[in-house]
Write an enzyme that holds these catalytic residues in place. Sequence first.
Site, PDB file in Angstrom:
ATOM      1  N   CYS A 120     -29.073  42.819   9.566  1.00 57.24           N
ATOM      2  CA  CYS A 120     -29.514  44.022   8.847  1.00 57.24           C
ATOM      3  C   CYS A 120     -28.391  44.642   8.024  1.00 57.24           C
ATOM      4  O   CYS A 120     -28.598  45.055   6.879  1.00 57.24           O
ATOM      5  CB  CYS A 120     -30.020  45.066   9.834  1.00 57.24           C
ATOM      6  SG  CYS A 120     -31.462  44.586  10.779  1.00 57.24           S
ATOM      7  N   VAL A 141     -28.814  45.461   4.131  1.00 59.44           N
ATOM      8  CA  VAL A 141     -28.992  46.842   3.685  1.00 59.44           C
ATOM      9  C   VAL A 141     -28.015  47.177   2.556  1.00 59.44           C
ATOM     10  O   VAL A 141     -28.364  47.855   1.583  1.00 59.44           O
ATOM     11  CB  VAL A 141     -28.820  47.824   4.861  1.00 59.44           C
ATOM     12  CG1 VAL A 141     -28.694  49.253   4.363  1.00 59.44           C
ATOM     13  CG2 VAL A 141     -30.008  47.719   5.811  1.00 59.44           C
TER      14      VAL A 141
END
Length: 515
Positions: A154, A158
């Site tokens: 992630c 991101v």
Amino acid sequence: MQNVEQIVNGQKLFLKPEYQEVLKNKKEFESNMGSIDPSKVDEIAEWTKSWDYREKNFSREAITVNPAKACQPLGAVMASLGFENTMPYVHGSHGCVAYFRSYFTRHFKEPTPCVSDSMSESAAVFGGLANMKDGLRNCNAMYKPDMIAVSTTCMAEVIGDDLNAFVQGAIEEAEGELDNVAITHAHTPSFVGSHITGYDNMIKSILEQLNPDVSQRVVDEERINIIPGFEPYLGSLAEVKEIAAMFSDKIVMIGDHEAQWNTGAGEYQLYSGGTTLADAKTAINAKATISLQKYSTVQTAKTIKNIWKQEYVTANPIGLGGTDAFVMKLSELTGKPVPEELKKLRAQLVDAMQDSYPYMHGKKFAIYGDPDFLLGLVSFIVEMGGIPTHILCHNAPRKGWEDDMKKILSKSLWKDECNIWANKDLWHLRSLLFTEPVDFLIGNVYGKELYRDTGIPLIRIGFPIFDRHHLHRYSISGYKGALNLLTWITNAVLDQLDEETKNIAQTDYFFDCVR
């Protein structure tokens, strides 16, 4: 307390007086703070079993409780370990990689090689290029892989790290150190999709990045590729290869992770087995590719069909009908008749199914797991006259899967009693089990709390399974795999029958032990 002379496991350790005293004090402290009212807890617990709560439970949108899926990089790691001398490399935080390794190691009871470039707070702000440059060189120097397969977590996704640019930048600055190692990469953001999406993305990337342009394709009319998908049963991989070898020695499994998690005792091998890179680099030349998991290879299929212009078919060899379809597809593609050995195995399975049919017929099951696993297992349950009352798939694809499942259920005499629950979690399933109970629950280890809560027996089939040993060594595919499924499910029915008939002269009206 613990001592070196006698190590006590957690189950007994926390029953010792000193620990019981700590737990008692903790409860008293929390109660004094007004956070615990035992009678209110009991009241709410009972309410959560009601239809009223079920309606509220199914209306939630912004939270998941007890998920029945994992995240993308986990699948990418499995895909990577299906190739020889390959080190999975996760561009992201170290904690994520520790989770992936632990997850697989607890299921397979084997070490899981995987590295990380350990992005920290500064990398989250400024990007992880420096981590990538150092990490790839360190990985190559320490573990000497033939291929490094890079995925992401992630954090990297991101902030928008560009894997292709990062990898190329790392190679250019490595002063030749990375010139002799293949580095493939796939974006695998954890906040979308699931582990099967990550598997798909990594297989697609490896094949695209290792193979030449389609203009250089030289078709080998005898070669056939098989992509197993996210397969947690090593025995299934072995059986599929065994069946394929009966038709041709030019059938290649692409992404063969069987040996990696099935090493023997003795000196540890960091890399074991896997599809050779030579075979991976010539996958484009195959006459056809068979995917054993349609929904674990959605993006890979697009590359094979649309870019490579290669014949692509799917076959899910779970259960009698599924295995028949796989065997007939191999026969069609190779132009060879079905071997007598396979016909014998099929006849033995049918005989066993006839023996066990009365015990599974009419039994109600709640089943949860991955999309392709469910298609195969539900098909087998229907073949045996069982009723798949609740079919729950947390990572159900948006297109196609429900229609495929409905086709299977249309063959059941009880099709109107069967329910498909797409994109629901195990807390949803809890409501279903209390309001519309079944006889048996089939799924992974996370159904254990549902069993404790509802009293419905859990048959452990799926991924992961942490609390039982060596089930991953068996097959659930092919005729022998179907026999394993039949054995596990039928014997669970008989175990429950024993439970219900164990009171002497009261309920013991089951005469299976009469001499």
